[in-house]
Design an enzyme around this catalytic site. Structure first.
Site, PDB file in Angstrom:
ATOM      1  N   TYR A 111       0.788  -1.231   0.000  1.00  0.00           N
ATOM      2  CA  TYR A 111       0.000   0.000   0.000  1.00  0.00           C
ATOM      3  C   TYR A 111       0.819   1.279   0.000  1.00  0.00           C
ATOM      4  CZ  TYR A 111      -3.986  -3.016   0.458  1.00  0.00           C
ATOM      5  OH  TYR A 111      -4.936  -3.974   0.210  1.00  0.00           O
ATOM      6  N   PHE A 139     -10.727  -3.421  11.221  1.00  0.00           N
ATOM      7  CA  PHE A 139     -11.934  -3.274  10.412  1.00  0.00           C
ATOM      8  C   PHE A 139     -11.680  -3.878   9.052  1.00  0.00           C
ATOM      9  CE2 PHE A 139      -9.399   0.613  10.251  1.00  0.00           C
ATOM     10  CZ  PHE A 139      -9.234   0.832   8.902  1.00  0.00           C
TER      11      PHE A 139
END
Length: 415
Positions: A123, A415
Protein backbone atom coordinates in the site's frame (compact mmCIF):
# COMPACT_ATOMS: atom_id res chain seq x y z
CA UNK A 1 -9.24 -9.54 -19.59
CA UNK A 2 -12.39 -7.41 -19.70
CA UNK A 3 -13.49 -6.33 -16.23
CA UNK A 4 -16.16 -4.01 -14.92
CA UNK A 5 -16.26 -2.24 -11.57
CA UNK A 6 -19.75 -2.03 -10.08
CA UNK A 7 -21.17 -0.65 -6.86
CA UNK A 8 -22.08 -3.58 -4.64
CA UNK A 9 -25.73 -4.61 -4.53
CA UNK A 10 -27.18 -6.44 -1.50
CA UNK A 11 -28.19 -9.34 -3.77
CA UNK A 12 -24.53 -9.86 -4.75
CA UNK A 13 -23.05 -9.71 -1.24
CA UNK A 14 -22.71 -13.47 -0.68
CA UNK A 15 -20.77 -13.98 -3.90
CA UNK A 16 -18.73 -10.83 -3.27
CA UNK A 17 -17.83 -11.91 0.28
CA UNK A 18 -17.06 -15.43 -0.91
CA UNK A 19 -14.47 -13.96 -3.28
CA UNK A 20 -12.92 -12.07 -0.38
CA UNK A 21 -12.72 -15.29 1.66
CA UNK A 22 -11.05 -17.02 -1.27
CA UNK A 23 -8.49 -14.21 -1.56
CA UNK A 24 -7.60 -14.71 2.11
CA UNK A 25 -6.99 -18.42 1.88
CA UNK A 26 -10.40 -19.91 1.22
CA UNK A 27 -11.46 -20.48 4.84
CA UNK A 28 -15.13 -19.64 5.16
CA UNK A 29 -16.26 -17.46 8.06
CA UNK A 30 -18.95 -18.64 10.44
CA UNK A 31 -22.54 -17.57 9.98
CA UNK A 32 -22.09 -15.28 13.00
CA UNK A 33 -19.14 -13.51 11.37
CA UNK A 34 -20.81 -13.25 8.01
CA UNK A 35 -23.97 -11.78 9.54
CA UNK A 36 -21.99 -9.08 11.36
CA UNK A 37 -19.83 -8.12 8.37
CA UNK A 38 -22.87 -7.96 6.11
CA UNK A 39 -24.50 -5.60 8.59
CA UNK A 40 -21.38 -3.41 8.70
CA UNK A 41 -20.85 -3.33 4.92
CA UNK A 42 -21.56 0.08 3.37
CA UNK A 43 -23.05 -1.09 0.06
CA UNK A 44 -22.96 2.31 -1.64
CA UNK A 45 -19.26 2.63 -0.69
CA UNK A 46 -18.26 -0.90 -1.81
CA UNK A 47 -17.33 -2.12 -5.26
CA UNK A 48 -16.91 -5.46 -6.97
CA UNK A 49 -14.77 -6.22 -9.98
CA UNK A 50 -16.66 -8.49 -12.36
CA UNK A 51 -15.55 -10.69 -15.24
CA UNK A 52 -18.85 -11.62 -16.82
CA UNK A 53 -21.05 -12.92 -14.03
CA UNK A 54 -18.13 -13.77 -11.72
CA UNK A 55 -16.83 -11.51 -8.93
CA UNK A 56 -13.04 -11.40 -9.22
CA UNK A 57 -12.19 -8.52 -6.89
CA UNK A 58 -13.62 -6.80 -3.82
CA UNK A 59 -12.99 -3.48 -2.08
CA UNK A 60 -14.88 -0.91 -0.07
CA UNK A 61 -14.72 1.89 2.44
CA UNK A 62 -16.46 2.51 5.74
CA UNK A 63 -17.66 5.93 6.88
CA UNK A 64 -15.62 6.50 10.03
CA UNK A 65 -14.75 9.47 12.20
CA UNK A 66 -11.20 9.30 13.54
CA UNK A 67 -9.61 11.29 16.35
CA UNK A 68 -6.71 13.47 15.20
CA UNK A 69 -4.23 15.50 17.30
CA UNK A 70 -6.25 18.14 19.08
CA UNK A 71 -9.12 15.76 19.87
CA UNK A 72 -11.44 16.42 16.94
CA UNK A 73 -13.01 13.49 15.09
CA UNK A 74 -12.47 13.92 11.34
CA UNK A 75 -14.44 12.14 8.55
CA UNK A 76 -12.25 9.25 7.45
CA UNK A 77 -12.70 6.49 4.89
CA UNK A 78 -11.78 3.10 6.30
CA UNK A 79 -10.58 1.00 3.36
CA UNK A 80 -11.59 -2.60 3.93
CA UNK A 81 -12.47 -5.99 2.44
CA UNK A 82 -9.88 -5.68 -0.33
CA UNK A 83 -9.17 -8.90 -2.19
CA UNK A 84 -8.47 -10.32 -5.64
CA UNK A 85 -9.35 -13.83 -6.78
CA UNK A 86 -6.05 -15.80 -6.91
CA UNK A 87 -6.36 -16.58 -10.63
CA UNK A 88 -6.64 -12.85 -11.44
CA UNK A 89 -3.64 -11.54 -9.53
CA UNK A 90 -0.93 -9.37 -11.06
CA UNK A 91 -3.18 -7.91 -13.74
CA UNK A 92 -3.57 -4.40 -12.32
CA UNK A 93 -6.94 -5.10 -10.71
CA UNK A 94 -5.92 -3.91 -7.24
CA UNK A 95 -4.60 -0.66 -8.67
CA UNK A 96 -7.84 -0.12 -10.58
CA UNK A 97 -9.90 -0.63 -7.43
CA UNK A 98 -7.64 1.65 -5.37
CA UNK A 99 -7.98 4.33 -8.02
CA UNK A 100 -11.78 4.10 -7.89
CA UNK A 101 -11.93 4.16 -4.09
CA UNK A 102 -9.74 7.24 -3.69
CA UNK A 103 -11.60 9.09 -6.42
CA UNK A 104 -14.86 8.32 -4.63
CA UNK A 105 -13.50 9.36 -1.23
CA UNK A 106 -12.33 12.66 -2.68
CA UNK A 107 -15.75 13.29 -4.26
CA UNK A 108 -17.39 12.74 -0.84
CA UNK A 109 -15.16 15.41 0.73
CA UNK A 110 -13.43 13.06 3.16
CA UNK A 111 -9.81 14.22 3.66
CA UNK A 112 -8.36 10.95 4.97
CA UNK A 113 -8.30 7.28 4.07
CA UNK A 114 -6.98 4.60 6.43
CA UNK A 115 -6.45 0.85 6.33
CA UNK A 116 -4.82 -2.06 8.10
CA UNK A 117 -2.55 -3.87 5.69
CA UNK A 118 -2.38 -7.63 5.28
CA UNK A 119 0.88 -6.95 3.43
CA UNK A 120 2.29 -3.48 4.24
CA UNK A 121 4.59 -3.41 1.20
CA UNK A 122 1.55 -3.27 -1.10
CA UNK A 123 0.00 0.00 0.00
CA UNK A 124 2.95 2.38 0.15
CA UNK A 125 2.77 2.77 -3.61
CA UNK A 126 -0.76 4.11 -3.22
CA UNK A 127 0.38 6.77 -0.74
CA UNK A 128 -0.39 5.06 2.59
CA UNK A 129 2.11 5.34 5.45
CA UNK A 130 2.26 3.34 8.69
CA UNK A 131 1.10 5.98 11.20
CA UNK A 132 0.36 3.87 14.28
CA UNK A 133 1.89 0.80 15.86
CA UNK A 134 0.54 -1.74 18.30
CA UNK A 135 2.25 -3.32 21.27
CA UNK A 136 1.93 -7.03 21.97
CA UNK A 137 3.01 -8.78 25.13
CA UNK A 138 3.15 -12.21 26.71
CA UNK A 139 3.47 -11.71 30.46
CA UNK A 140 4.75 -14.38 32.83
CA UNK A 141 2.34 -13.82 35.70
CA UNK A 142 4.27 -16.16 37.99
CA UNK A 143 7.11 -13.59 37.97
CA UNK A 144 5.34 -10.28 37.30
CA UNK A 145 3.09 -8.30 39.58
CA UNK A 146 1.08 -5.11 39.01
CA UNK A 147 1.80 -2.09 41.18
CA UNK A 148 -1.31 0.00 41.76
CA UNK A 149 -1.58 3.75 42.45
CA UNK A 150 -3.06 5.18 45.66
CA UNK A 151 -6.83 5.07 45.79
CA UNK A 152 -7.13 1.77 43.93
CA UNK A 153 -8.16 -0.17 47.01
CA UNK A 154 -10.61 0.94 49.69
CA UNK A 155 -8.82 2.75 52.52
CA UNK A 156 -9.32 5.74 54.80
CA UNK A 157 -13.02 5.76 54.03
CA UNK A 158 -12.52 5.83 50.25
CA UNK A 159 -14.45 3.26 48.23
CA UNK A 160 -11.63 2.50 45.79
CA UNK A 161 -12.29 0.38 42.71
CA UNK A 162 -14.78 -2.46 42.80
CA UNK A 163 -14.68 -5.22 40.17
CA UNK A 164 -17.61 -7.35 39.13
CA UNK A 165 -18.22 -9.97 36.48
CA UNK A 166 -20.79 -9.45 33.77
CA UNK A 167 -21.93 -11.22 30.67
CA UNK A 168 -20.37 -9.38 27.70
CA UNK A 169 -23.77 -8.79 26.11
CA UNK A 170 -25.22 -7.37 29.34
CA UNK A 171 -22.24 -5.05 29.79
CA UNK A 172 -22.16 -3.81 26.20
CA UNK A 173 -23.78 -0.43 26.81
CA UNK A 174 -21.64 0.29 29.87
CA UNK A 175 -18.47 -0.64 27.98
CA UNK A 176 -19.46 1.51 25.02
CA UNK A 177 -20.02 4.49 27.31
CA UNK A 178 -16.46 4.12 28.64
CA UNK A 179 -15.07 3.69 25.14
CA UNK A 180 -16.89 6.81 23.91
CA UNK A 181 -15.30 8.89 26.66
CA UNK A 182 -11.84 7.58 25.71
CA UNK A 183 -12.04 8.28 21.96
CA UNK A 184 -11.03 11.94 22.05
CA UNK A 185 -8.03 11.22 24.28
CA UNK A 186 -5.87 9.45 21.71
CA UNK A 187 -5.30 10.07 17.97
CA UNK A 188 -6.19 7.12 15.75
CA UNK A 189 -9.18 6.00 17.79
CA UNK A 190 -12.44 5.58 15.88
CA UNK A 191 -15.82 6.91 16.94
CA UNK A 192 -18.07 3.87 17.13
CA UNK A 193 -20.64 3.99 14.30
CA UNK A 194 -24.01 2.17 14.63
CA UNK A 195 -23.50 -1.59 14.60
CA UNK A 196 -19.83 -1.44 15.58
CA UNK A 197 -20.68 -1.89 19.25
CA UNK A 198 -21.24 -5.56 18.35
CA UNK A 199 -17.82 -6.08 16.77
CA UNK A 200 -15.94 -6.51 20.10
CA UNK A 201 -18.47 -9.19 21.10
CA UNK A 202 -17.86 -11.34 18.02
CA UNK A 203 -16.79 -14.68 19.47
CA UNK A 204 -17.30 -17.65 17.11
CA UNK A 205 -16.58 -20.93 18.87
CA UNK A 206 -14.33 -22.30 16.13
CA UNK A 207 -12.00 -19.26 16.37
CA UNK A 208 -11.27 -19.53 20.10
CA UNK A 209 -8.30 -21.89 19.68
CA UNK A 210 -9.13 -23.77 22.86
CA UNK A 211 -10.03 -20.73 24.95
CA UNK A 212 -13.24 -20.13 26.86
CA UNK A 213 -16.14 -18.04 25.59
CA UNK A 214 -15.62 -14.30 25.93
CA UNK A 215 -15.76 -12.99 29.50
CA UNK A 216 -16.09 -9.47 30.86
CA UNK A 217 -15.17 -7.71 34.10
CA UNK A 218 -16.29 -4.18 34.97
CA UNK A 219 -14.49 -1.67 37.19
CA UNK A 220 -16.72 0.63 39.25
CA UNK A 221 -16.10 3.63 41.47
CA UNK A 222 -18.92 5.12 43.53
CA UNK A 223 -21.34 2.91 41.58
CA UNK A 224 -20.21 4.23 38.16
CA UNK A 225 -18.60 1.97 35.55
CA UNK A 226 -15.17 3.47 34.90
CA UNK A 227 -13.46 0.62 33.09
CA UNK A 228 -13.78 -2.83 31.58
CA UNK A 229 -11.78 -5.76 30.29
CA UNK A 230 -12.97 -8.44 27.87
CA UNK A 231 -10.95 -11.60 27.81
CA UNK A 232 -10.92 -15.40 27.56
CA UNK A 233 -9.09 -18.11 29.51
CA UNK A 234 -7.26 -20.98 27.86
CA UNK A 235 -6.91 -23.86 30.34
CA UNK A 236 -3.75 -25.96 30.32
CA UNK A 237 -2.09 -28.40 32.71
CA UNK A 238 1.12 -30.36 32.99
CA UNK A 239 2.62 -32.63 35.65
CA UNK A 240 3.56 -29.60 37.75
CA UNK A 241 0.01 -28.29 37.80
CA UNK A 242 -2.06 -25.60 36.05
CA UNK A 243 -0.43 -23.34 33.47
CA UNK A 244 -3.40 -21.71 31.76
CA UNK A 245 -3.28 -18.37 29.98
CA UNK A 246 -5.46 -15.28 29.84
CA UNK A 247 -6.14 -13.91 26.35
CA UNK A 248 -6.96 -10.21 26.61
CA UNK A 249 -9.27 -8.91 23.89
CA UNK A 250 -9.67 -5.27 24.95
CA UNK A 251 -9.41 -3.05 28.00
CA UNK A 252 -10.33 0.59 28.63
CA UNK A 253 -10.49 2.66 31.79
CA UNK A 254 -11.18 6.27 32.74
CA UNK A 255 -8.86 6.47 35.76
CA UNK A 256 -5.38 5.16 36.58
CA UNK A 257 -6.84 3.30 39.56
CA UNK A 258 -9.40 1.42 37.45
CA UNK A 259 -6.77 0.67 34.81
CA UNK A 260 -4.37 -0.82 37.36
CA UNK A 261 -7.13 -2.76 39.13
CA UNK A 262 -8.20 -4.43 35.90
CA UNK A 263 -4.64 -5.44 35.02
CA UNK A 264 -4.04 -6.77 38.52
CA UNK A 265 -7.20 -8.85 38.28
CA UNK A 266 -6.16 -10.30 34.92
CA UNK A 267 -2.67 -11.24 36.10
CA UNK A 268 -4.02 -12.97 39.21
CA UNK A 269 -6.72 -15.21 37.71
CA UNK A 270 -6.52 -18.65 39.28
CA UNK A 271 -4.98 -21.57 37.36
CA UNK A 272 -3.19 -19.26 34.90
CA UNK A 273 0.49 -18.42 34.53
CA UNK A 274 0.50 -16.04 31.57
CA UNK A 275 -1.50 -13.25 29.95
CA UNK A 276 -1.21 -12.39 26.26
CA UNK A 277 -2.32 -9.25 24.47
CA UNK A 278 -1.81 -8.35 20.83
CA UNK A 279 -3.04 -4.76 20.55
CA UNK A 280 -2.13 -2.13 23.09
CA UNK A 281 -0.75 1.41 22.59
CA UNK A 282 3.04 1.56 22.38
CA UNK A 283 3.05 3.96 25.36
CA UNK A 284 0.62 1.83 27.37
CA UNK A 285 0.75 2.66 31.11
CA UNK A 286 1.05 -1.10 31.63
CA UNK A 287 4.76 -0.71 30.92
CA UNK A 288 5.06 1.29 34.14
CA UNK A 289 2.80 -0.92 36.25
CA UNK A 290 4.63 -4.23 35.84
CA UNK A 291 7.36 -5.16 38.31
CA UNK A 292 9.58 -6.82 35.69
CA UNK A 293 9.37 -5.56 32.11
CA UNK A 294 11.81 -8.22 30.90
CA UNK A 295 9.29 -10.95 31.75
CA UNK A 296 6.66 -9.34 29.50
CA UNK A 297 8.10 -10.29 26.07
CA UNK A 298 7.20 -6.94 24.50
CA UNK A 299 6.98 -6.56 20.71
CA UNK A 300 5.71 -3.92 18.27
CA UNK A 301 4.20 -4.08 14.77
CA UNK A 302 2.59 -1.70 12.31
CA UNK A 303 -1.13 -1.07 12.65
CA UNK A 304 -3.02 1.81 11.00
CA UNK A 305 -1.84 3.12 7.62
CA UNK A 306 -2.93 6.69 6.79
CA UNK A 307 -3.39 8.34 3.39
CA UNK A 308 -4.05 12.06 2.93
CA UNK A 309 -6.73 12.26 0.23
CA UNK A 310 -6.83 16.07 0.42
CA UNK A 311 -3.55 17.47 1.77
CA UNK A 312 -4.92 20.93 2.50
CA UNK A 313 -8.07 19.76 4.29
CA UNK A 314 -6.28 17.00 6.21
CA UNK A 315 -3.49 19.21 7.54
CA UNK A 316 -6.03 21.92 8.44
CA UNK A 317 -8.18 19.44 10.38
CA UNK A 318 -5.71 18.80 13.21
CA UNK A 319 -3.87 21.04 15.66
CA UNK A 320 -0.12 21.28 16.27
CA UNK A 321 1.79 20.93 19.50
CA UNK A 322 4.03 23.96 18.81
CA UNK A 323 3.59 26.87 16.38
CA UNK A 324 4.46 25.98 12.81
CA UNK A 325 4.81 27.91 9.55
CA UNK A 326 6.31 25.69 6.89
CA UNK A 327 6.01 25.12 3.14
CA UNK A 328 5.91 21.51 1.97
CA UNK A 329 6.84 20.38 -1.54
CA UNK A 330 4.59 17.33 -1.85
CA UNK A 331 5.01 14.48 -4.32
CA UNK A 332 1.90 12.42 -5.04
CA UNK A 333 1.89 10.41 -8.24
CA UNK A 334 -1.27 8.45 -7.46
CA UNK A 335 -3.41 11.45 -6.47
CA UNK A 336 -1.81 14.28 -8.49
CA UNK A 337 -4.26 16.89 -7.17
CA UNK A 338 -2.14 16.87 -3.98
CA UNK A 339 1.19 17.44 -5.71
CA UNK A 340 2.93 20.80 -5.34
CA UNK A 341 3.57 23.33 -2.61
CA UNK A 342 1.45 23.78 0.51
CA UNK A 343 1.93 26.33 3.29
CA UNK A 344 0.92 25.01 6.71
CA UNK A 345 0.46 27.50 9.53
CA UNK A 346 -0.92 26.49 12.88
CA UNK A 347 -0.58 25.91 16.59
CA UNK A 348 -2.48 24.24 19.43
CA UNK A 349 -5.62 26.26 18.66
CA UNK A 350 -6.02 25.48 14.95
CA UNK A 351 -4.39 25.47 11.54
CA UNK A 352 -4.74 26.28 7.87
CA UNK A 353 -3.01 24.74 4.88
CA UNK A 354 -3.21 26.45 1.50
CA UNK A 355 -1.58 26.33 -1.92
CA UNK A 356 1.43 28.61 -2.32
CA UNK A 357 4.16 29.63 -4.75
CA UNK A 358 6.61 30.33 -1.93
CA UNK A 359 9.94 28.52 -1.78
CA UNK A 360 9.63 25.09 -0.13
CA UNK A 361 11.07 24.34 3.30
CA UNK A 362 10.66 20.54 3.27
CA UNK A 363 10.27 18.07 0.42
CA UNK A 364 8.53 14.74 0.92
CA UNK A 365 5.90 12.48 -0.56
CA UNK A 366 2.30 12.17 0.59
CA UNK A 367 3.25 8.82 2.14
CA UNK A 368 5.53 10.57 4.66
CA UNK A 369 2.79 13.04 5.50
CA UNK A 370 0.47 10.11 6.20
CA UNK A 371 3.08 8.40 8.35
CA UNK A 372 3.61 11.52 10.48
CA UNK A 373 0.01 12.77 10.44
CA UNK A 374 -1.17 11.35 13.78
CA UNK A 375 1.99 12.34 15.65
CA UNK A 376 3.37 8.87 16.33
CA UNK A 377 6.27 8.98 13.84
CA UNK A 378 8.42 12.09 13.64
CA UNK A 379 9.35 13.86 10.45
CA UNK A 380 12.90 13.97 11.82
CA UNK A 381 12.96 10.17 12.00
CA UNK A 382 11.74 9.94 8.41
CA UNK A 383 14.41 12.46 7.38
CA UNK A 384 17.01 10.21 8.99
CA UNK A 385 15.86 7.48 6.62
CA UNK A 386 16.20 9.83 3.65
CA UNK A 387 12.45 10.14 3.15
CA UNK A 388 12.16 13.85 4.03
CA UNK A 389 14.52 16.52 2.69
CA UNK A 390 15.15 19.75 4.59
CA UNK A 391 15.44 22.73 2.22
CA UNK A 392 15.47 25.52 4.84
CA UNK A 393 17.64 25.28 7.97
CA UNK A 394 15.61 24.56 11.15
CA UNK A 395 12.44 23.77 9.16
CA UNK A 396 12.70 20.07 10.00
CA UNK A 397 12.99 20.67 13.73
CA UNK A 398 10.07 23.12 13.66
CA UNK A 399 7.75 20.82 11.72
CA UNK A 400 8.78 17.66 13.54
CA UNK A 401 8.09 19.24 16.93
CA UNK A 402 4.74 20.64 15.78
CA UNK A 403 3.47 17.33 14.38
CA UNK A 404 4.11 15.42 17.63
CA UNK A 405 1.40 14.04 19.89
CA UNK A 406 1.40 13.95 23.69
CA UNK A 407 0.22 10.32 23.60
CA UNK A 408 1.00 7.73 20.96
CA UNK A 409 -1.71 7.27 18.33
CA UNK A 410 -3.45 3.91 18.42
CA UNK A 411 -6.08 1.93 16.54
CA UNK A 412 -8.12 0.00 19.15
CA UNK A 413 -9.74 -2.50 16.77
CA UNK A 414 -9.48 -3.71 13.23
CA UNK A 415 -11.93 -3.27 10.41
Amino acid sequence: MTTELRVLRPADWDQWYGTLELAFGGVADTSEERALWRELTCFDRSIGAWDGDEVIGTAGTLAFRMTVPGGDAVPTAGVTMVGVRPTYRRRGLLREMMRRLLDDVRSWGEPLAVLTASEPAIYGRFGYGAATHSLHASIDTTRVRITVPPGTDASDGAEGVRLRDSKPEDARDACEAVYARRVAARPGMLVRQPGWENQPLLDPADKREGASPLQCVLAETDGEVVGYARYAVRADWDLAGPKGSVVLRDLEALTPQAYAALWRFLTEIDLTTRITTTNRPVDDPLLHLVTDIRRCEIGVRDSLHVRLVDVGAALSARTYRTPVDVVFEVEDDFCPWNAGRWRLTGDAKGASCERTDDAPDLALSVRELGTAYLGGVSLASLAGAGRVTELRPSALEEASSAFGSTVAPWLPHGF
